[in-house]
Scaffold this motif. Structure first.
Motif, PDB file in Angstrom:
ATOM      1  N   ASP A 164       0.615  -1.172  -0.046  1.00  0.00           N
ATOM      2  CA  ASP A 164       0.205  -0.163   0.140  1.00  0.00           C
ATOM      3  C   ASP A 164       0.898   1.335   0.015  1.00  0.00           C
ATOM      4  O   ASP A 164       0.212   2.460  -0.075  1.00  0.00           O
ATOM      5  N   SER A 165       2.249   1.174   0.151  1.00  0.00           N
ATOM      6  CA  SER A 165       3.137   2.404   0.114  1.00  0.00           C
ATOM      7  C   SER A 165       4.587   1.857  -0.616  1.00  0.00           C
ATOM      8  O   SER A 165       4.705   0.922  -0.391  1.00  0.00           O
ATOM      9  N   LYS A 175      -1.836   4.182  -5.106  1.00  0.00           N
ATOM     10  CA  LYS A 175      -2.997   4.362  -5.564  1.00  0.00           C
ATOM     11  C   LYS A 175      -3.641   3.061  -6.227  1.00  0.00           C
ATOM     12  O   LYS A 175      -2.852   2.504  -7.070  1.00  0.00           O
TER      13      LYS A 175
END
Length: 236
Positions: free
Chosen positions: A67-68, A236
């Motif tokens: 997610d990052s 994203k």
């Protein structure tokens, strides 16, 4: 007068060792045996394949979602440090290739950057790390600190790694103090801290003059968390 029968011998003469052997029993058909063996092998292969699939699914599911990522910023720590050199395409790639064999890392990308103090102070802040998908992060954090010294014969550990996590931190931070010696005989002692979470890890070495004079692990741990906050980029 009838002739009486000849008397029977008192013992039976053993067969001669040179006499012909008794006929062998008829050979059984081996078709059934071969079929049974082949069937067993097929079942074993199917069972092994199913086990490998289940193990692979378990390993894959044990990694957190991505997610990052980490981004080399032009400035760090609220502008206190400015980018001097981005070595992600060289040193970062070398680390990336080395970590591909790790069971605790997936989808990895290496970064490496050197920052100079904005106020003209001597020295630099060096950040090396990776982003991707990681597990066993406590063990990984300890590993990246130990790896800092084990792979560099010019680096020795003065203070062993310890937990210096600031209060309220979302991740643990470990720090140590090392001494590095250069070819010209110059030596420098400085603090190094590291974090590791499910999506990233990094080692932050405060090789500035203030860092090497104060050797403040708590201060370097706080800088390390600021570096993490500013370099992390949501996927994203």
């Amino acid at each position: 007068m009838s002739i009486p029968p000849a008397p029977q011998p008192l013992y039976q003469t053993p067969p001669s060792p040179w006499s012909a052997p008794p006929p062998a029993p008829p050979r059984r058909s081996r078709i059934g045996l071969i079929a049974a063996i082949a069937g067993g092998v097929v079942l074993l292969i199917v069972a092994l394949a199913a086990t490998m699939v289940l193990v692979g699914m378990g390993v894959e599911n044990s990694f957190p979602p991505a997610d990052s990522s980490l981004t080399v910023r032009p400035e760090l720590v609220d502008g206190r440090f400015t980018l001097n050199r981005d070595d992600s395409s060289t040193l970062g790639l070398t680390m990336q290739n080395s970590w591909r064999r790790s069971w605790d890392a997936e989808d990895i990308h290496g970064i490496a950057a050197t920052y100079k103090p904005e106020d003209g102070e001597r020295g630099s802040l060096v950040v090396t790390g990776m982003y991707g998908r990681f597990k066993n992060t406590d063990r990984m954090r300890a590993h990246v600190l130990a790896d800092n010294a084990s792979k560099n014969t010019q680096v020795t550990v003065l203070v062993k790694p310890q937990d210096d996590t600031p209060a309220g931190s979302p991740v643990h931070v470990s720090c140590d103090i090392v001494t590095r010696k250069w070819a010209d005989g110059t030596t420098l002692s400085y603090p190094v801290c590291a974090w590791a979470d499910g999506n990233s890890w990094a080692r932050v070495a405060d090789m500035t003059r203030s860092g090497s004079v104060n050797l403040d692990l708590k201060a370097t741990a706080k800088i390390t968390l600021e570096v993490r906050t500013e370099m992390r980029t949501p996927i994203k």
